[in-house]
Design a protein around this motif. Sequence first.
Motif, mmCIF file in Angstrom:
data_model
loop_
_atom_site.group_PDB
_atom_site.id
_atom_site.type_symbol
_atom_site.label_atom_id
_atom_site.label_comp_id
_atom_site.label_asym_id
_atom_site.label_seq_id
_atom_site.Cartn_x
_atom_site.Cartn_y
_atom_site.Cartn_z
ATOM 1 N N ARG A 151 0.818 -1.208 0.000
ATOM 2 C CA ARG A 151 0.000 0.000 0.000
ATOM 3 C C ARG A 151 0.856 1.264 0.000
ATOM 4 N NH1 ARG A 151 -4.784 -1.584 4.383
ATOM 5 N NH2 ARG A 151 -5.842 -3.121 3.042
ATOM 6 N N GLU A 152 2.025 1.186 0.671
ATOM 7 C CA GLU A 152 2.900 2.355 0.730
ATOM 8 C C GLU A 152 3.863 2.435 -0.445
ATOM 9 O OE1 GLU A 152 4.886 2.076 4.422
ATOM 10 O OE2 GLU A 152 3.107 2.525 5.647
ATOM 11 N N PHE A 153 3.860 1.503 -1.363
ATOM 12 C CA PHE A 153 4.778 1.509 -2.499
ATOM 13 C C PHE A 153 4.499 2.711 -3.413
ATOM 14 C CE2 PHE A 153 5.574 0.321 -6.944
ATOM 15 C CZ PHE A 153 6.955 0.128 -6.890
ATOM 16 N N LYS A 154 5.593 3.431 -3.745
ATOM 17 C CA LYS A 154 5.490 4.590 -4.630
ATOM 18 C C LYS A 154 6.159 4.250 -5.946
ATOM 19 C CE LYS A 154 5.363 8.069 -0.963
ATOM 20 N NZ LYS A 154 6.001 9.288 -0.404
ATOM 21 N N SER A 155 5.423 4.218 -6.972
ATOM 22 C CA SER A 155 5.963 3.872 -8.281
ATOM 23 C C SER A 155 6.799 5.012 -8.837
ATOM 24 C CB SER A 155 4.810 3.556 -9.247
ATOM 25 O OG SER A 155 5.311 3.352 -10.552
ATOM 26 N N LYS A 156 7.792 4.662 -9.681
ATOM 27 C CA LYS A 156 8.612 5.664 -10.352
ATOM 28 C C LYS A 156 7.963 6.173 -11.631
ATOM 29 C CE LYS A 156 13.050 3.975 -8.663
ATOM 30 N NZ LYS A 156 14.408 3.496 -9.043
ATOM 31 N N TYR A 157 6.799 5.745 -11.874
ATOM 32 C CA TYR A 157 6.123 6.136 -13.108
ATOM 33 C C TYR A 157 5.981 7.649 -13.254
ATOM 34 C CZ TYR A 157 1.981 7.442 -15.756
ATOM 35 O OH TYR A 157 1.119 8.070 -16.579
ATOM 36 N N PRO A 158 5.642 8.414 -12.181
ATOM 37 C CA PRO A 158 5.515 9.869 -12.399
ATOM 38 C C PRO A 158 6.827 10.536 -12.804
ATOM 39 C CG PRO A 158 4.403 9.197 -10.388
ATOM 40 C CD PRO A 158 5.213 8.028 -10.840
ATOM 41 N N ASN A 159 7.983 9.921 -12.442
ATOM 42 C CA ASN A 159 9.265 10.532 -12.751
ATOM 43 C C ASN A 159 9.866 10.032 -14.061
ATOM 44 O OD1 ASN A 159 9.140 11.887 -10.280
ATOM 45 N ND2 ASN A 159 10.079 10.169 -9.201
ATOM 46 N N ILE A 160 9.213 9.110 -14.740
ATOM 47 C CA ILE A 160 9.742 8.600 -16.008
ATOM 48 C C ILE A 160 9.458 9.620 -17.107
ATOM 49 C CG2 ILE A 160 9.570 6.776 -17.728
ATOM 50 C CD1 ILE A 160 8.883 4.847 -15.521
ATOM 51 N N ASP A 161 10.527 10.025 -17.807
ATOM 52 C CA ASP A 161 10.380 11.017 -18.874
ATOM 53 C C ASP A 161 10.021 10.280 -20.167
ATOM 54 O OD1 ASP A 161 10.331 13.297 -20.304
ATOM 55 O OD2 ASP A 161 12.514 13.557 -20.419
ATOM 56 N N LEU A 162 8.771 9.983 -20.293
ATOM 57 C CA LEU A 162 8.321 9.259 -21.479
ATOM 58 C C LEU A 162 8.051 10.234 -22.624
ATOM 59 C CD1 LEU A 162 5.808 6.648 -20.024
ATOM 60 C CD2 LEU A 162 8.099 6.220 -20.920
ATOM 61 N N ILE A 163 7.953 9.663 -23.776
ATOM 62 C CA ILE A 163 7.608 10.458 -24.945
ATOM 63 C C ILE A 163 6.178 10.960 -24.794
ATOM 64 C CG2 ILE A 163 6.832 8.446 -26.244
ATOM 65 C CD1 ILE A 163 8.003 9.748 -28.744
ATOM 66 N N SER A 164 5.940 12.150 -25.243
ATOM 67 C CA SER A 164 4.592 12.730 -25.100
ATOM 68 C C SER A 164 3.583 11.973 -25.974
ATOM 69 C CB SER A 164 4.615 14.213 -25.488
ATOM 70 O OG SER A 164 4.977 14.354 -26.857
ATOM 71 N N GLU A 165 2.323 12.151 -25.630
ATOM 72 C CA GLU A 165 1.272 11.448 -26.369
ATOM 73 C C GLU A 165 1.215 11.934 -27.815
ATOM 74 O OE1 GLU A 165 -2.409 11.771 -24.363
ATOM 75 O OE2 GLU A 165 -1.696 10.827 -22.488
ATOM 76 N N GLN A 166 1.413 13.232 -28.045
ATOM 77 C CA GLN A 166 1.387 13.738 -29.421
ATOM 78 C C GLN A 166 2.511 13.113 -30.261
ATOM 79 O OE1 GLN A 166 1.419 15.573 -26.701
ATOM 80 N NE2 GLN A 166 -0.635 16.545 -26.657
ATOM 81 N N ASP A 167 3.712 13.039 -29.668
ATOM 82 C CA ASP A 167 4.828 12.419 -30.392
ATOM 83 C C ASP A 167 4.605 10.929 -30.585
ATOM 84 O OD1 ASP A 167 6.013 14.897 -30.435
ATOM 85 O OD2 ASP A 167 7.295 14.510 -28.677
#
Length: 458
Positions: A125-141
């Motif tokens: 429950r306390e696990f914080k994913s690194k997903y918000p900090n991943i610099d992914l390609i934008s949806e438009q690109d």
Amino acid sequence: MEKEEPPFKTISELGIMESEKDTMAPEKPPLELLRESKSSIEEIISRMLSIKKQGAPKSENRELLTQMFLNFINLRQANRAILMEEERVRTETELSKSPMDFTALQLHNLSYEKSHYLKATRSSREFKSKYPNIDLISEQDFFRDAPEAIKSQTLSYDSSHDLMLKRLNFELHQRKEVCRLRAELEQRKKCLVEANAERNKFLSSLPLHLKSLKKASLPVQSQLSLPSPKKLKYHDLAELLPPPLYVVYSKFMAQKEAFEESIDIEVSGSLKDAQSYARQQAERNSESSDDDGKRQRKRPKKETTDEAGLYGVHPLKLVLHIYDDETQDPKSHKLVILKFEYLLKLNVVCVGIEESPDGLDKNILCNLFPDDAGLEPPHQATKLILGDGHGFDESRTSRPYKWAQHLAGIEVLPEMSPFVTGKDTQNSDTASVSDQHSVQTVLRRIRSQKKRGMLTLM
């Protein structure tokens, strides 16, 4: 007489009585039987004590003793019953202990599993994913650049999660492409490094080949009367010499080439510093000749120290090797090595002997020409720069001889006219200015002074 009964009964009789009593008496709890026997024994003892005090006949004591023994038997029976009950309870306890230990162990295991599951649940429950900090390609690109094979996949029923998975797959695809490109570039770099190593190996061996080629071309150069590379190098350096030293260099070179004089002249010093000084002089001349109406111009900073200011030396020097011209092989017998240097501030040429064992007073250059010990400034401008009452620095190994100034093309005029001083200009002891201008005369006098000094030492 009446026969008396024995006061005590035998063990067998008591055992028979005990068994009869056991069969006859109803079963009682051992603890109650123990209490009754104890109270009965206390009552019998109190009665026996009262009979003894009253002096009653002993027949009553016999009856009391029999009852007391019966009570003792009851005590033993109660004690045996208690021990048997204790053994039974201990046996039942031992039999019940194993299931209880097993149940307690199961409870402990269940408690441990419960704590483990609670900890895992809490950490999940306390696990914080690194997903918000991943610099992914934008949806438009992603929609613009992603291939159709990735965009057409269906990885989840949740649209946002499905889009995120597709973007992650596209990111992985791009990184694989970058890794492949990196491997290609590293392979290309390896090939270039190997090629550069081969070229460096060739370049490292090139000086040896050039040296051998140069050595092999020397006979051809001598046959064609071509100047040696060393001589060409000195000619290139001579272009950076100050004008007075250049005049000296040209005169000695002309004397050597015209009359095959037994001398060698070299240009030594820092080429880099000489080029820097030449650039500074060129910039200064361009600034001084720039007539743009500006009155303010840059002026060179005044030197505050004598060594850096008054006695500042040009980076390049002339080194003159003088050989004995009376031997068959002149270069096998070197007489002296002279060093010519130019003082920038004082505008004089100084001459000294390299590695001279003699003192300055015994130097062969002192009084090479009469009244020219090199201790006085050669012309009026130098005296004005040094100031009144200040002569040339005697600690320096080179001195500004007047004959050196004549060789360098620096005109040295006497302070007073010879006609005013009354000196005979035709006197043979006084060297004329034309003799001091002659390179041949200077060389002849230097050889003569050196040989005279060698004879004196012998």
